[in-house]
Write an enzyme that holds these catalytic residues in place. Sequence first.
Site, PDB file in Angstrom:
ATOM      1  N   ASP A   1       0.866  -1.182   0.000  1.00 25.29           N
ATOM      2  CA  ASP A   1       0.000   0.000   0.000  1.00 25.29           C
ATOM      3  C   ASP A   1       0.901   1.230   0.000  1.00 25.29           C
ATOM      4  O   ASP A   1       1.515   1.542   1.025  1.00 25.29           O
ATOM      5  CB  ASP A   1      -0.878   0.046   1.256  1.00 25.29           C
ATOM      6  CG  ASP A   1      -1.920  -1.060   1.324  1.00 25.29           C
ATOM      7  OD1 ASP A   1      -1.605  -2.200   0.925  1.00 25.29           O
ATOM      8  OD2 ASP A   1      -3.032  -0.794   1.808  1.00 25.29           O
TER       9      ASP A   1
ATOM     10  N   LYS B   1      -7.093   3.310  -2.928  1.00 26.71           N
ATOM     11  CA  LYS B   1      -7.452   3.359  -1.504  1.00 26.71           C
ATOM     12  C   LYS B   1      -7.716   4.796  -1.083  1.00 26.71           C
ATOM     13  O   LYS B   1      -7.028   5.719  -1.513  1.00 26.71           O
ATOM     14  CB  LYS B   1      -6.301   2.736  -0.711  1.00 26.71           C
ATOM     15  CG  LYS B   1      -6.429   2.766   0.797  1.00 26.71           C
ATOM     16  CD  LYS B   1      -5.226   2.026   1.404  1.00 26.71           C
ATOM     17  CE  LYS B   1      -5.093   2.246   2.894  1.00 26.71           C
ATOM     18  NZ  LYS B   1      -3.893   1.573   3.449  1.00 26.71           N
TER      19      LYS B   1
ATOM     20  N   LYS C   1     -10.312   0.133  -1.930  1.00 23.46           N
ATOM     21  CA  LYS C   1     -10.157  -0.131  -0.500  1.00 23.46           C
ATOM     22  C   LYS C   1     -10.525   1.130   0.265  1.00 23.46           C
ATOM     23  O   LYS C   1     -10.043   2.223  -0.048  1.00 23.46           O
ATOM     24  CB  LYS C   1      -8.716  -0.538  -0.173  1.00 23.46           C
ATOM     25  CG  LYS C   1      -8.448  -0.670   1.334  1.00 23.46           C
ATOM     26  CD  LYS C   1      -7.017  -1.116   1.617  1.00 23.46           C
ATOM     27  CE  LYS C   1      -6.704  -1.068   3.114  1.00 23.46           C
ATOM     28  NZ  LYS C   1      -5.320  -1.514   3.432  1.00 23.46           N
TER      29      LYS C   1
END
Length: 230
Positions: A97, A161, A190
């Site tokens: 991430d 995300k 996400k």
Amino acid sequence: MNQEKLTVAQFAKLFDHTNLKAFAVDSDFEKLCKEAADYGFRMVAINSCQTKLCKEYLKGTDVHVGAAISFPLGQTTIPVKLAETEDAIHNGADEIDYVLNIGQLKMGNTDYIKEEMQAIVSLCRKHNVISKVIFENCYLTKEEIKTAALIAKEVQPDFIKTSTGFGTGGATVEDVRLMKETVGDLVKVKAAGGIRDLETCLALVEAGAERIGSSSSVAITEAYKASLEK
């Protein structure tokens, strides 16, 4: 996704169980990994320096180790982000991430954002590692969120995300819906940041989130289990 049809085990697989605190110690990560294994969460989300430790704690389980890169500001160069990504993968990361360069996006430097995304996503693909791009939506306009999502639609990381959880705001239903509408089925979304209760979690999933980043995964999963028993 129809949450009503999810079993507790399926619901648990939505979660990236998170501890990204600067003051967390080994015993905290041991607890995090035990909870993730016991509940069957998808991943533990940790800073990259804890990758090897958590990989060891999770040996023999199907829980992924996810390393946060250039966290939480995104203000490192592309070569530095690549080096941190490579190091995390070498230490056992199953997922990455990374925080995109927020300043470059706000200046409209889309070529930079695309170059950065392509470089990190390509490295992850080379090692068969899942890639997620953190936008940090609280600092972005809706148009900037859409711009980043359009770049992602072209580059195709596994996920985009919403947030780090360390900015001035976290995931919102409106932002998740915008991100999902922009990328369609080519990229997953996400939601992360400030997700502490079942109602919020279900609303974000309904809006299009296919992964939830939270440090409250246990409490939310227990609440979901209780809701099925009513």
